[in-house]
Structures are given as C-alpha cells and as structure tokens.
Design an enzyme around this catalytic site. Structure first.
Site, PDB file in Angstrom:
ATOM      1  CG  ASP A  37      -2.152   0.854   0.993  1.00  0.00           C
ATOM      2  OD1 ASP A  37      -3.250   0.290   0.820  1.00  0.00           O
ATOM      3  OD2 ASP A  37      -2.015   2.100   0.946  1.00  0.00           O
ATOM      4  CE  LYS A 209     -17.976  -3.854  -8.698  1.00  0.00           C
ATOM      5  NZ  LYS A 209     -18.350  -4.427  -7.434  1.00  0.00           N
ATOM      6  CB  CYS A 263     -19.951   0.163  -5.116  1.00  0.00           C
ATOM      7  SG  CYS A 263     -18.626  -0.249  -3.983  1.00  0.00           S
TER       8      CYS A 263
END
Ligand code: SAJ
Length: 415
Positions: A37, A209, A263
């Site tokens: 990260d 998706k 999302c």
C-alpha cells in the site's frame, strides 16, 4: 490440458476494503502474501497487527494471518507468483481516474517474471485490462503480454458488512485476456473461493461489474421516484410496494434517503462516461437517486414550518432528531452517506437544536449536531427524521414514537 499453476507467493496492491480481506483469504489458505500500500500509516498499522478498516470478522482473520507469518505489509512490491491489483478507481468530474491502476502496474513491472499472473480487481471501465497489458508491455519490453505473463480481470462483488463470507462464497466472474489467462486466474481464486469461477472475456467481466451495480441503482431509483410520486398523491409508498410485490414477476426495491456507499453511486458513471448517448436510463437513475437527499431536506423544511404553526413557537425553539447517519443499515460507515449529508444540511439550516442518533458509532464531530441515545432523542425531539433503518430503530414499537412531526424515509414507523 494445462497443468495447474502453483501459487506460493501472492503480492496484493491496495490494502483497502477488497485488497486486505483478499490478502487475508490467501494468507489463511497457507499462502505467503505480500501486501502493498502506498499509505505509510496503513502499512505501519497492519505491521503492528491492527486493521485500519471496519469489517466484521476481518480483524480476527487478519490476526491469524499475521501470527502464522503468512502476511506482511510494505510500501514497495516484491517478486511473487501472482499479483492482484485492488486499488481505487475514483471518479474525477464523472470520469474514472485510472492513474492508481497505472501506478500499480508500473510498481510491479520490475518484478514480473515469465509464468506470472496479474489480476485486476479494481472496478474499471471497459478496456482497462487491455490497457494494463499495454502499460506492462511498455515497462517490460523483454516480456510478451499476455503470453509470458498472464493477465485477467476479476471484479470483486462482496457486500460491505458481509465481506468475509461473500469473499469465499460468491461466484466469481473471471475475464482473462486469453483462455489460458482465465484458467490461471481460476486456479488462483480456487485457493480460497468456494463459489463458482465463471470465465469470460476481460471486456465482458469489466462490464459485468459495472452492470451489477447499475442494475441496483436503476431499481433503487425506481423505488425512490415512486416514493416522491406517492407523496404527491397521498399514497403510502411502503404499502404500495408491498402490494405490487405480491405480483409474481414484480420485485420493487425500497425507497431511501438516497443512495450512498462507494460503489452503487459511482460505478454507473463509468458506463455513462464511455457511452454517454446510449446510457440515458442509467444516467437518469443516478440523477434521481442523487436528488433524493434534497427532496428529503425540502420535506423536512415543510415539516418544521407546520410544527412552528402548530406549536406557535419560533423555529429556533424546535429540536430535530435525525435517526441514522450511516450509508446503509447496521454498519458504522459514514463515508458517502446521504443520511450524514442530510443531517449536516439540516444543522446548517436549522437555528434550533439538532440531535443525531447513530447506535453504531461512539463519537461524532459535526458542527451544531449532538450525538445522543434513542431515549434522549425521543424525549427531546419535536421533529423526527428517520434516515436509516438500523435494527435498534426497527425494534422501537411505533406507539413509543410520540412525535406527530415524523419524516420516515425507510418506512420503519408506519402508523
Ligand atoms: N439502498 C436503497 N434501497 C434498497 C437497497 C439499497 O436505497 O432497496 C441504498 C442503501 O441504503 C445504500 C445504497 O443503496 O445507501 C447501497 O447499498 P447496497 O447494500 O445496495 O450496496 P453496497 O454499496 O453496500 O454494495 C454494492 C453491492 N452490489 C450489489 O448488490 C449489486 C456489492 O455486492 C458490491 O460488491 C459493492 O456494491 C461494490 O463494491 O461494488
């Protein structure tokens, strides 16, 4: 028949809501996981054994991974058998920003070897996996993509709050750039995934998706639009939906104060930005859902005006209680929450007291808003706005809600 690839070391880029649980899944299946990260604090916290996100059961599973020495976090990638990219693809002026994916590609490029697999999990516009192959190929002209290094797209589809279960149990869509790429990615996920791994092309998987979340957004927009029409026509939308859903082929979702999260309110824009002329319904649904918080605010203002007349008082003498701040029921995630935004706007507009009730958090720093418990709110409020249907609110019998001035955005206290 291809032989099954051995994946002993897996390098995961992006240790957020998807990357971290996925890392834990592989680590607890016995693999060595290198978590990468760019955020130094995230890396430090994870290496001290503490997760930085809130998700049921994740901390315990993470502790197990660390104690077994199967996971460590770092800021730079390392050589591995497979690489998974799970970095964000934020929206910038309603256009997806692929710079995180590109940077992740450049970060792993020096470590790639023949036989490696690179999987993209980030929500992406159609064509991104092909772009990923191009970026890698530019950085490593000595390797052939996707022949020497296989590349696949595999979107995550887990529901926040149920990630640890859905990660294992959900079916997965796997879109390789070639069928060998797909097969290798299936082998990778089958290390811990129990759901079916269904293969397709990368472009179809990318679109799949986006379509799943757009489907939900369009359907929620239908419910939200109905709630406003019903209000105008003086019909209970909750009863209406229950009745309409008696039809064997009708299944209307539930209206709300707006669509939040990271999302559903975002992904439809990926489709709109790529096919603006053809995605009229998807765009309109987004606009309907985005406009719902403003409608709630206007309804609340009308309620305050009524209450002022009825109680013959000044608006500043009225107390408004906002029930629920999270972006959906029974979670403590306040980010991208319409309920939080509405509460904030109420507090800016209202001259009197504003109370917030959010059973899933202990502290709140919001100007002019006091976090209180349910009993205090019930005792003090003149006006109630129910924004999120948390279970503890649903457990309050409707007779205990004395307030006449009630705006119930989730149909919990119907009377
Ligand atoms: N909502 C409504 N009415 C409903 C259902 C939901 O207004 O009937 C609202 C919620 O209150 C919330 C928002 O929609 O504000 C989104 O909540 P959600 O529970 O529908 O979905 P998310 O955003 O938590 O997770 C979604 C999931 N996608 C689908 O169900 C198609 C999840 O499976 C995805 O993995 C996730 O998006 C993601 O990461 O893309």
């Amino acid at each position: 028949m291809m032989s099954k690839t051995e994946f002993n070391t897996i390098c995961i880029l992006g240790l957020g809501y998807i990357g971290l649980p996925t890392a834990v899944g592989f680590a607890n299946a016995g693999k060595k996981v290198i978590g990468v990260d760019i955020n130094e604090q995230v890396v430090a916290s994870l290496n001290q054994g503490k997760i930085h996100i809130i998700e049921p059961d994740l901390q315990a599973a993470f502790t197990q991974a660390v104690e077994n020495d199967h996971f460590f976090a770092t800021r730079t990638a390392e050589a591995a058998d497979a690489f998974i990219i799970a970095v964000p693809t934020p929206l910038l002026e309603k256009q997806p920003d692929l710079s995180y994916i590109k940077n992740a590609a450049l970060a792993i490029a020096p470590y790639l070897r023949k036989g490696n697999l690179v999987v993209l999990e980030s929500t992406s516009p159609v064509g991104t996996t092909e772009k990923l192959a191009e970026w890698l190929s530019q950085a490593r002209p000595d390797l052939i993509f996707p022949a020497d290094v296989h590349i696949a797209y595999c979107p995550e589809r887990v529901l926040p709050g149920r990630i640890m279960t859905e990660l294992v149990e959900n079916n997965r869509i796997i879109g390789g750039l070639t069928s060998e790429c797909s097969q290798q990615a299936v082998d990778l996920y089958q290390i811990f995934a129990k759901g079916n791994c269904i293969t397709t092309q990368a472009r179809t998987a990318e679109m799949c998706k986006l379509v799943e979340n757009s489907f939900r957004d369009v359907n929620i927009a239908f419910a939200n639009e109905l709630s406003m029409i019903c209000d105008e026509l003086d019909i209970s939308v909750w009863e209406l939906i229950e009745l309409a859903n008696q039809h064997p082929r009708v299944n209307i979702l539930q209206p709300s104060a707006g669509v939040g999260g990271h999302c559903i309110a975002v992904d439809p824009w990926f489709i709109v930005s790529q096919s603006p002329k053809l995605s009229r319904l998807i765009r309109t649904a987004r606009e309907v859902n985005d406009a719902k918080p403003q409608w709630v605010l206007e309804k609340l203002k009308a309620l305050v005006a009524d209450c002022v007349i009825e109680k013959d008082c000044k608006p500043s003498e009225l107390t408004i209680a906002c029930f629920g701040l999270a972006f959906k029921p029974d979670i403590d995630d306040l980010r991208e929450s319409p309920a939080l935004a509405i509460t904030q706007q109420i507090a800016q507009w209202h001259k009197g007291k504003v109370l917030a009730i959010e059973p899933n958090i202990q502290m709140l720093s919001l100007e002019n808003v006091t976090l209180v418990d349910t009993d205090t709110a019930m005792a003090q409020a003149d006006i109630i706005v129910l924004l999120v249907d948390h279970t503890p609110f649903k457990q309050i019998p409707v007779e205990h809600v004395q307030q006449k001035h009630l705006l119930d955005c989730r149909g919990v206290w119907l009377r």
